[in-house]
Structure formats: structure tokens, C-alpha cells
Design a protein around this motif. Structure first.
Motif, PDB file in Angstrom:
ATOM      1  N   ARG A  49       0.875  -1.174   0.000  1.00  0.00           N
ATOM      2  CA  ARG A  49       0.000   0.000   0.000  1.00  0.00           C
ATOM      3  C   ARG A  49       0.907   1.216   0.000  1.00  0.00           C
ATOM      4  N   LEU A  50       0.834   1.994  -1.057  1.00  0.00           N
ATOM      5  CA  LEU A  50       1.728   3.131  -1.227  1.00  0.00           C
ATOM      6  C   LEU A  50       0.915   4.417  -1.297  1.00  0.00           C
ATOM      7  N   ILE A  51       1.255   5.377  -0.467  1.00  0.00           N
ATOM      8  CA  ILE A  51       0.573   6.669  -0.475  1.00  0.00           C
ATOM      9  C   ILE A  51       1.118   7.509  -1.633  1.00  0.00           C
ATOM     10  N   MET A  52       0.219   8.004  -2.477  1.00  0.00           N
ATOM     11  CA  MET A  52       0.621   8.776  -3.640  1.00  0.00           C
ATOM     12  C   MET A  52       0.658  10.268  -3.324  1.00  0.00           C
ATOM     13  N   ALA A  53       1.375  10.992  -4.179  1.00  0.00           N
ATOM     14  CA  ALA A  53       1.485  12.438  -3.997  1.00  0.00           C
ATOM     15  C   ALA A  53       0.289  13.174  -4.578  1.00  0.00           C
ATOM     16  N   THR A  54      -0.419  12.543  -5.493  1.00  0.00           N
ATOM     17  CA  THR A  54      -1.559  13.227  -6.106  1.00  0.00           C
ATOM     18  C   THR A  54      -2.768  13.142  -5.202  1.00  0.00           C
ATOM     19  N   PRO A  55      -3.565  14.207  -5.145  1.00  0.00           N
ATOM     20  CA  PRO A  55      -4.736  14.188  -4.262  1.00  0.00           C
ATOM     21  C   PRO A  55      -5.830  13.254  -4.754  1.00  0.00           C
ATOM     22  N   GLU A  56      -5.888  12.998  -6.078  1.00  0.00           N
ATOM     23  CA  GLU A  56      -6.953  12.160  -6.600  1.00  0.00           C
ATOM     24  C   GLU A  56      -6.698  10.671  -6.348  1.00  0.00           C
ATOM     25  N   LEU A  57      -5.460  10.235  -6.572  1.00  0.00           N
ATOM     26  CA  LEU A  57      -5.110   8.826  -6.452  1.00  0.00           C
ATOM     27  C   LEU A  57      -4.462   8.601  -5.099  1.00  0.00           C
ATOM     28  N   ILE A  58      -5.135   7.849  -4.237  1.00  0.00           N
ATOM     29  CA  ILE A  58      -4.664   7.722  -2.860  1.00  0.00           C
ATOM     30  C   ILE A  58      -3.647   6.593  -2.721  1.00  0.00           C
ATOM     31  N   THR A  59      -4.026   5.383  -3.126  1.00  0.00           N
ATOM     32  CA  THR A  59      -3.116   4.249  -2.960  1.00  0.00           C
ATOM     33  C   THR A  59      -3.212   3.280  -4.120  1.00  0.00           C
ATOM     34  N   ILE A  60      -2.124   2.536  -4.307  1.00  0.00           N
ATOM     35  CA  ILE A  60      -2.098   1.374  -5.188  1.00  0.00           C
ATOM     36  C   ILE A  60      -1.739   0.182  -4.315  1.00  0.00           C
ATOM     37  N   GLU A  61      -2.557  -0.842  -4.370  1.00  0.00           N
ATOM     38  CA  GLU A  61      -2.333  -2.012  -3.519  1.00  0.00           C
ATOM     39  C   GLU A  61      -2.149  -3.255  -4.380  1.00  0.00           C
ATOM     40  N   PHE A  62      -1.092  -4.006  -4.104  1.00  0.00           N
ATOM     41  CA  PHE A  62      -0.842  -5.273  -4.781  1.00  0.00           C
ATOM     42  C   PHE A  62      -1.230  -6.418  -3.849  1.00  0.00           C
ATOM     43  N   ARG A 113     -10.025   9.198  -5.262  1.00  0.00           N
ATOM     44  CA  ARG A 113     -11.136  10.070  -4.884  1.00  0.00           C
ATOM     45  C   ARG A 113     -11.787  10.618  -6.138  1.00  0.00           C
ATOM     46  N   LEU A 114     -13.101  10.592  -6.145  1.00  0.00           N
ATOM     47  CA  LEU A 114     -13.872  11.120  -7.267  1.00  0.00           C
ATOM     48  C   LEU A 114     -15.091  11.834  -6.719  1.00  0.00           C
ATOM     49  N   ASN A 115     -15.232  13.082  -7.079  1.00  0.00           N
ATOM     50  CA  ASN A 115     -16.340  13.908  -6.579  1.00  0.00           C
ATOM     51  C   ASN A 115     -16.386  13.942  -5.050  1.00  0.00           C
ATOM     52  N   GLY A 116     -15.205  13.967  -4.447  1.00  0.00           N
ATOM     53  CA  GLY A 116     -15.103  14.066  -2.997  1.00  0.00           C
ATOM     54  C   GLY A 116     -15.286  12.765  -2.243  1.00  0.00           C
ATOM     55  N   GLU A 117     -15.482  11.640  -2.962  1.00  0.00           N
ATOM     56  CA  GLU A 117     -15.696  10.342  -2.318  1.00  0.00           C
ATOM     57  C   GLU A 117     -14.539   9.400  -2.596  1.00  0.00           C
ATOM     58  N   SER A 118     -14.166   8.589  -1.590  1.00  0.00           N
ATOM     59  CA  SER A 118     -13.139   7.572  -1.758  1.00  0.00           C
ATOM     60  C   SER A 118     -13.736   6.363  -2.485  1.00  0.00           C
ATOM     61  N   ARG A 119     -13.011   5.851  -3.470  1.00  0.00           N
ATOM     62  CA  ARG A 119     -13.527   4.746  -4.271  1.00  0.00           C
ATOM     63  C   ARG A 119     -12.446   3.698  -4.507  1.00  0.00           C
ATOM     64  N   LEU A 120     -12.920   2.487  -4.860  1.00  0.00           N
ATOM     65  CA  LEU A 120     -12.032   1.384  -5.205  1.00  0.00           C
ATOM     66  C   LEU A 120     -12.188   1.055  -6.678  1.00  0.00           C
ATOM     67  N   HIS A 121     -11.085   0.678  -7.304  1.00  0.00           N
ATOM     68  CA  HIS A 121     -11.145   0.248  -8.703  1.00  0.00           C
ATOM     69  C   HIS A 121     -10.210  -0.944  -8.893  1.00  0.00           C
ATOM     70  N   TYR A 122     -10.732  -1.999  -9.537  1.00  0.00           N
ATOM     71  CA  TYR A 122      -9.965  -3.207  -9.836  1.00  0.00           C
ATOM     72  C   TYR A 122      -9.765  -3.286 -11.350  1.00  0.00           C
ATOM     73  N   PRO A 123      -8.659  -2.816 -11.887  1.00  0.00           N
ATOM     74  CA  PRO A 123      -8.436  -2.945 -13.335  1.00  0.00           C
ATOM     75  C   PRO A 123      -8.482  -4.419 -13.753  1.00  0.00           C
ATOM     76  N   ASP A 124      -8.927  -4.661 -14.972  1.00  0.00           N
ATOM     77  CA  ASP A 124      -9.118  -6.041 -15.433  1.00  0.00           C
ATOM     78  C   ASP A 124      -7.817  -6.740 -15.795  1.00  0.00           C
ATOM     79  N   GLN A 125      -6.884  -6.022 -16.381  1.00  0.00           N
ATOM     80  CA  GLN A 125      -5.654  -6.652 -16.841  1.00  0.00           C
ATOM     81  C   GLN A 125      -4.451  -5.743 -16.628  1.00  0.00           C
ATOM     82  N   LEU A 126      -3.332  -6.352 -16.284  1.00  0.00           N
ATOM     83  CA  LEU A 126      -2.034  -5.698 -16.343  1.00  0.00           C
ATOM     84  C   LEU A 126      -1.299  -6.282 -17.544  1.00  0.00           C
ATOM     85  N   VAL A 127      -0.749  -5.422 -18.394  1.00  0.00           N
ATOM     86  CA  VAL A 127      -0.102  -5.864 -19.630  1.00  0.00           C
ATOM     87  C   VAL A 127       1.291  -5.252 -19.699  1.00  0.00           C
ATOM     88  N   LYS A 128       2.308  -6.113 -19.838  1.00  0.00           N
ATOM     89  CA  LYS A 128       3.690  -5.649 -20.011  1.00  0.00           C
ATOM     90  C   LYS A 128       4.136  -5.970 -21.429  1.00  0.00           C
TER      91      LYS A 128
END
Length: 245
Positions: A18-31, A94-109
Motif C-alpha cells: 500500500r503506497l501513499i501517492m502524492a496526487t490528491p486524486e489517487l490515494i493508494t495502489i495495492e498489490f 477520490r472522485l467527486n469528494g468520495e473515496s472509491r475502489l477500482h480493480y483494473p481487469d488486466q495488467l499488460v507488459k
């Protein structure tokens, strides 16, 4: 840059982060601690789910829509992709002042060094205001941390004849081939401009010519126009990217 190194290290090691981001919109990325961020295939699912046997990833991948299954097939057959994984991480934003979760479908390298996060939606769903706003936010925020965010349409993933061509290549190309077979086809294609699909099917390039040719397409040594209907006169040539011995 330091954050990008941390993200890439944990993404490849499979550790939880869990990494705290510098941008106000994106709070964390969790693996996740396991392969995927959430369980896809369960007995209680009302809609179709299943598992896809990836030759490239050498494991069963879980899908929860036909569109996700088609994405896996296309990625498995794309030689520019060397790694892909389903439900790879969790984005807290955060979107429209609310904290939200998002699960992307695929990671592609990709071999180019780019790392993409795919979200797969129908064109109708993608047009919803919430999805469009989230997509714009993540496309802007994620490149700072080494990711490209892509909204991929289900309609594009099932486009024909590309999908049918990919299924045919995967059908015959999953099995391993010998170094001798690989070199034989490579040497042949340095002497002639192309080998046709008909020649491979008829056995003119060997009793296992179709399997060998399809495997070399998956590996990226041989190429054909995947957007044109596969026919007996379809030419297969050495790939411009991987034609060296």
C-alpha cells in the motif's frame, strides 16, 4: 522515480503493498498477496465466469465476462506482450469528494518496456459519466507511476476476422516445437518470400507444418495479417522484428 521502482519491484515479487501517492486524486495502489486482487471464479456467480489456459503465462487465468476472455486470447497471441495478469491490483482514488475502489481487469507488459492497466467495458458502459470521469482521472495520474491506463471496448475485442484468426493460431500453436523445426521454417522463409496457410495445412512444409507455423506466429518469428480472413492463400512471412536466427 523512486516510487516507480518500488511499484515495479512489488508488482513482480507478488508482495502486498500500500503506497501513499502524492496526487490528491489517487490515494493508494495495492498489490495482492496472492495472484489476483480478488476472486473471480466462484460457484455463486450469476453471470458466466471461467478459466483460460494461457500458453504464455503457463497457468490458468480467471475471467468474468466473455470480453475479458477475448482480451486474454488476444494478449496470449500478441508477441509484443510478454506478460499479462488478471485483476492485478487495487486502485484507491477520490472522485467527486468520495473515496472509491477500482480493480483494473488486466495488467499488460510489452517488450517496449511499457506497462498498461486495462479496463474492459462495452461502448455503452464506457460512455457513462462516472466511467468517463474515472478514465480521464487515471489516464492523467497513473503515468507518473509507470502505468498507462487504457479503456478497451468489448466490441473491439470481438472484432472479426481478427478474433477467429487468433483462435485458429492458438488452437494449433500451443504445443512446443523443436529448435530444428524452428530453424527449418526460418531458413525456408529466407529463401522464399512467404509460406501460405494452404501449404502448412496440406503438409507441404512438413507433416507438422501448421503447428510449427502457428507456434512461430505466437513467438513472434513469423507474421501474417491478422485483420484479414485466414485463407489457404494467406501468406506468412518472417517478422520484421524477429527475423534474426
Amino acid at each position: 522515480l523512486a516510487n516507480q521502482r518500488i511499484l515495479r519491484y512489488y508488482a513482480t515479487s507478488g508482495w502486498f503493498l500500500r503506497l501513499i501517492m502524492a496526487t490528491p486524486e489517487l490515494i493508494t495502489i495495492e498489490f495482492p498477496e496472492t495472484i489476483r486482487s480478488r476472486k473471480v471464479v466462484t460457484r455463486s456467480r450469476a453471470r458466466p465466469t471461467g478459466k483460460y489456459p494461457s500458453w504464455k503465462m503457463r497457468r490458468m487465468l480467471q475471467w468474468e465476462s466473455v470480453a475479458e476472455l477475448n482480451a486474454m486470447r488476444l494478449l496470449d497471441a500478441d508477441p509484443s506482450v510478454h506478460l499479462f495478469a488478471e485483476q492485478p491490483l487495487i486502485l484507491r482514488y477520490r472522485l467527486n469528494g468520495e473515496s472509491r475502489l477500482h480493480y483494473p481487469d488486466q495488467l499488460v507488459k510489452r517488450d517496449t518496456g511499457t506497462t498498461e492497466l486495462w479496463e474492459i467495458k462495452s461502448e455503452r458502459d464506457a460512455a457513462r459519466e462516472e466511467i468517463a470521469t474515472r478514465t480521464a482521472l487515471l489516464r492523467t495520474a497513473l503515468p507518473t507511476y509507470g502505468y498507462e491506463y487504457r479503456l478497451v471496448y468489448a466490441e473491439e475485442l470481438r472484432r472479426q476476422p481478427r478474433l477467429s484468426n487468433v483462435l485458429e493460431i492458438l488452437k494449433w500453436g500451443r504445443g512446443p516445437i523443436t529448435a530444428v523445426d524452428r530453424e527449418r521454417i526460418r531458413a525456408l522463409l529466407t529463401r522464399v518470400p512467404a509460406v501460405t496457410w494452404g501449404a502448412a495445412v496440406s503438409g507441404a512444409v512438413g507433416c507438422a507444418g501448421r503447428q510449427i507455423l502457428c507456434r512461430l506466429v505466437l513467438e513472434g518469428m513469423v507474421a501474417f495479417d491478422v485483420n484479414e480472413r485466414l485463407a489457404l492463400d494467406t501468406p506468412f512471412t518472417l517478422s520484421r522484428l524477429r527475423c534474426a536466427p
